[in-house]
Enzyme design. Structure first.
Site, PDB file in Angstrom:
ATOM      1  N   ASN A 218      33.974  -5.901 -47.056  1.00 53.22           N
ATOM      2  CA  ASN A 218      33.806  -4.600 -47.723  1.00 53.22           C
ATOM      3  C   ASN A 218      34.218  -4.720 -49.183  1.00 53.22           C
ATOM      4  OD1 ASN A 218      36.741  -3.917 -47.977  1.00 53.22           O
ATOM      5  ND2 ASN A 218      36.612  -4.055 -45.744  1.00 53.22           N
ATOM      6  N   ASP A 286      36.745  -2.344 -38.968  1.00 53.99           N
ATOM      7  CA  ASP A 286      36.941  -1.709 -37.658  1.00 53.99           C
ATOM      8  C   ASP A 286      36.336  -2.557 -36.541  1.00 53.99           C
ATOM      9  OD1 ASP A 286      38.346   0.582 -38.460  1.00 53.99           O
ATOM     10  OD2 ASP A 286      36.498   1.470 -39.243  1.00 53.99           O
ATOM     11  N   PRO A 312      41.681  -4.492 -33.320  1.00 52.85           N
ATOM     12  CA  PRO A 312      42.881  -3.692 -33.038  1.00 52.85           C
ATOM     13  C   PRO A 312      43.226  -2.838 -34.251  1.00 52.85           C
ATOM     14  CG  PRO A 312      43.428  -6.007 -33.379  1.00 52.85           C
ATOM     15  CD  PRO A 312      41.945  -5.932 -33.375  1.00 52.85           C
TER      16      PRO A 312
HETATM   17  O1  PMT Z   1      41.520  -2.393 -52.759  1.00 50.47           O
HETATM   18  P1  PMT Z   1      40.982  -1.474 -53.834  1.00 50.47           P
HETATM   19  O2  PMT Z   1      39.709  -2.002 -54.444  1.00 50.47           O
HETATM   20  O3  PMT Z   1      42.031  -1.102 -54.849  1.00 50.47           O
HETATM   21  O4  PMT Z   1      40.535  -0.113 -53.130  1.00 50.47           O
HETATM   22  C1  PMT Z   1      41.508   0.725 -52.577  1.00 50.47           C
HETATM   23  C2  PMT Z   1      41.044   1.305 -51.234  1.00 50.47           C
HETATM   24  C3  PMT Z   1      39.853   2.229 -51.433  1.00 50.47           C
HETATM   25  C4  PMT Z   1      40.676   0.164 -50.270  1.00 50.47           C
HETATM   26  C5  PMT Z   1      42.294   2.085 -50.662  1.00 50.47           C
HETATM   27  O5  PMT Z   1      42.582   3.146 -51.523  1.00 50.47           O
HETATM   28  C6  PMT Z   1      42.017   2.599 -49.260  1.00 50.47           C
HETATM   29  O6  PMT Z   1      41.489   3.667 -49.061  1.00 50.47           O
HETATM   30  N1  PMT Z   1      42.412   1.793 -48.237  1.00 50.47           N
HETATM   31  C7  PMT Z   1      42.127   2.082 -46.819  1.00 50.47           C
HETATM   32  C8  PMT Z   1      40.695   1.784 -46.536  1.00 50.47           C
HETATM   33  C9  PMT Z   1      40.361   2.007 -45.080  1.00 50.47           C
HETATM   34  O7  PMT Z   1      40.144   1.064 -44.378  1.00 50.47           O
HETATM   35  O8  PMT Z   1      40.412   3.248 -44.664  1.00 50.47           O
HETATM   36  P2  PMT Z   1      40.122   3.717 -43.151  1.00 50.47           P
HETATM   37  O9  PMT Z   1      39.941   5.164 -43.267  1.00 50.47           O
HETATM   38  O10 PMT Z   1      39.008   2.905 -42.573  1.00 50.47           O
HETATM   39  O11 PMT Z   1      41.443   3.346 -42.373  1.00 50.47           O
HETATM   40  C10 PMT Z   1      42.521   4.255 -42.216  1.00 50.47           C
HETATM   41  C11 PMT Z   1      43.834   3.509 -42.197  1.00 50.47           C
HETATM   42  O12 PMT Z   1      43.910   2.678 -41.043  1.00 50.47           O
HETATM   43  C12 PMT Z   1      44.082   2.615 -43.393  1.00 50.47           C
HETATM   44  O13 PMT Z   1      45.459   2.739 -43.744  1.00 50.47           O
HETATM   45  C13 PMT Z   1      43.780   1.210 -42.849  1.00 50.47           C
HETATM   46  O14 PMT Z   1      44.562   0.212 -43.517  1.00 50.47           O
HETATM   47  C14 PMT Z   1      44.210   1.348 -41.393  1.00 50.47           C
HETATM   48  N2  PMT Z   1      43.457   0.500 -40.449  1.00 50.47           N
HETATM   49  C15 PMT Z   1      42.121   0.653 -40.292  1.00 50.47           C
HETATM   50  C16 PMT Z   1      41.484  -0.118 -39.334  1.00 50.47           C
HETATM   51  C17 PMT Z   1      42.232  -1.052 -38.574  1.00 50.47           C
HETATM   52  N3  PMT Z   1      41.619  -1.823 -37.666  1.00 50.47           N
HETATM   53  N4  PMT Z   1      43.526  -1.184 -38.773  1.00 50.47           N
HETATM   54  C18 PMT Z   1      44.177  -0.422 -39.679  1.00 50.47           C
HETATM   55  O15 PMT Z   1      45.388  -0.550 -39.857  1.00 50.47           O
END
Ligand code: PMT
Length: 404
Positions: A218, A286, A312
């Protein structure tokens, strides 16, 4: 060289002299050391090197005049002076030193040097007679009295054919001095409000292999997570940064663990015992490919289907620990940002979620962002700002919530 610095903001001032060409290398080296650089040139400097060269290496337009209506409507000269963590003038000509020593503010560079509260460093470059002249010596002493730091000059062969003291220091030597000065200032100015805490940060994107040469990835650059790690270290925490593939330099005082896949990131997180704060800034995939091929997949002309299985959820598992840390997560959403983030916070057991809108040039892989912080019973909207500043506000909000 000393440990590189993340997100330090430097104004490189270039005055007129043959050594101006070396300032192009200086800008490049500062960026390699992790700094963000804006270049300001005097009118005379533009006769030696085209502003376009500096624009190309710094990635930002070069400022040359004080009263540039277009530039002033973006970041005016006072905002630029406030923006800087340090000002480095290289080369600093005899004329520039004389104007600065006497408090002149008759162009953008001299005005900035007067208007900034950041440390000002000068790398003088001039003919040896000019450097030795009592007038220049008096200006030098006066500038030092005013708190300016002089870097050099060095002695050796000069562009004019003479040999003696007056050569500008090499860019690498200047960078080393600046990095050292900034690191000292960071330590001196740090608020040690996370001293004694162990902060674990995940950053960047993961890569999920399809075959030995291809992967699903990504747009995350790691900037947000690296800024959080740097800020936690500045505030006195012991910091472990678990980073997906990223070319960013490791912030000073941070222990970095490099990983590639979500499974590796999860294993790295789970190998860590006690932690006080966990920040999941990583964009973790994911899904992963159920059975990555052990050889390069051949093109066949047919459609190709990949079976994906869920990864996970790293942050959820941290939140489920018996001895759980304070859990800060992110939500990257293209729509319904508040609604989806609020639901995600509860579903994953986070104490604080930082929601950001992503896509169409927003959020990912840029130095700045806007965030909506949501927690149980509160919220805080952080307007567009650079990620270092946002990192500071996130830890300030942590203190506000935990009231410690
Ligand atoms: O890295 P940059 O270019 O500076 O960009 C920053 C960013 C946009 C990546 C950052 O601000 C951000 O939003 N990071 C989280 C991105 C994300 O994966 O969001 P999500 O909505 O898919 O996940 C929600 C949360 O669960 C996040 O804290 C993620 O780290 C966590 N997660 C998700 C999936 C997974 N399998 N395990 C996790 O821990």
């Amino acid at each position: 060289m000393n440990a590189p610095l993340s997100n330090q903001r430097i104004i490189v001032g270039v005055s007129g002299g043959i050594a101006a060409y070396k300032a192009v290398v200086l800008v490049r080296r500062l960026i390699e050391a992790g700094c963000e650089v804006r270049v300001v040139m005097t009118e005379a400097a533009t006769r030696f090197v085209a502003p376009l060269s500096f624009q190309a290496v710094s990635g930002h337009p070069v400022r040359t005049t004080l009263l540039d209506a277009e530039a002033e409507s973006g970041m005016d000269h006072i905002a630029l002076a406030r923006w800087a963590d340090a000002v480095v003038v290289a080369p600093a000509s005899a004329n520039l030193m004389a104007r600065l020593a006497n408090g002149f503010a008759d162009d953008l560079l001299t005005t900035l040097c007067l208007a900034t509260s950041a440390p000002v460093h000068l790398a003088p470059a001039m003919n040896r007679q000019m450097w030795a002249h009592p007038a220049t010596r008096a200006n030098r002493d006066r500038l030092v009295e005013h708190g300016v730091t002089l870097l050099g000059p060095a002695a050796g062969a000069q562009a004019c054919g003479e040999t003696g003291e007056g050569r500008m220091l090499e860019p690498e030597v200047i960078v080393e001095a600046i990095v050292e000065a900034l690191a000292d200032a960071l330590v001196a100015n740090a608020r040690p409000d996370l001293a004694g805490r162990h902060v674990v940060v995940t950053a960047g994107g993961t890569r999920e292999p399809i075959d030995p040469v291809r992967f699903i990835a990504n747009r995350s650059s790691g900037r947000m997570g690296f800024a959080l790690a740097a800020e936690a270290a500045r505030r006195g925490a012991a910091v472990t940064l678990i980073a997906g593939p990223s070319a960013l330099p490791t912030p000073a005082g941070v222990e970095r663990v490099d990983v590639e896949t979500a499974a590796e990131m999860q294993a790295a997180v789970e190998s860590i015992g006690a932690m006080d704060i966990f920040v999941g800034a990583a964009a973790v995939a994911d899904y992963r490919v159920a059975a990555p091929a052990d050889h390069k997949l051949k093109k066949s002309g047919e459609t190709l289907s990949l079976e994906l299985v869920p990864n996970p959820d790293i942050i959820r598992r941290v939140a489920e620990r018996a001895e759980r840390p304070f859990v800060i997560g992110f939500a990257a959403e293209t729509d319904h940002v508040r609604e989806y983030a609020a639901a995600k916070r509860v579903a994953k057991g986070m104490d604080l979620i930082c929601a950001n809108e992503v896509g169409a040039g927003k959020g990912f892989d840029r130095p700045d962002n806007a965030l909506l912080l949501l927690w149980d019973g509160g919220e805080h909207e952080l307007p567009q700002a650079d990620k270092t500043r946002l990192a500071g506000e996130i830890f300030d909000t942590y203190h506000q919530i935990t009231q410690d």
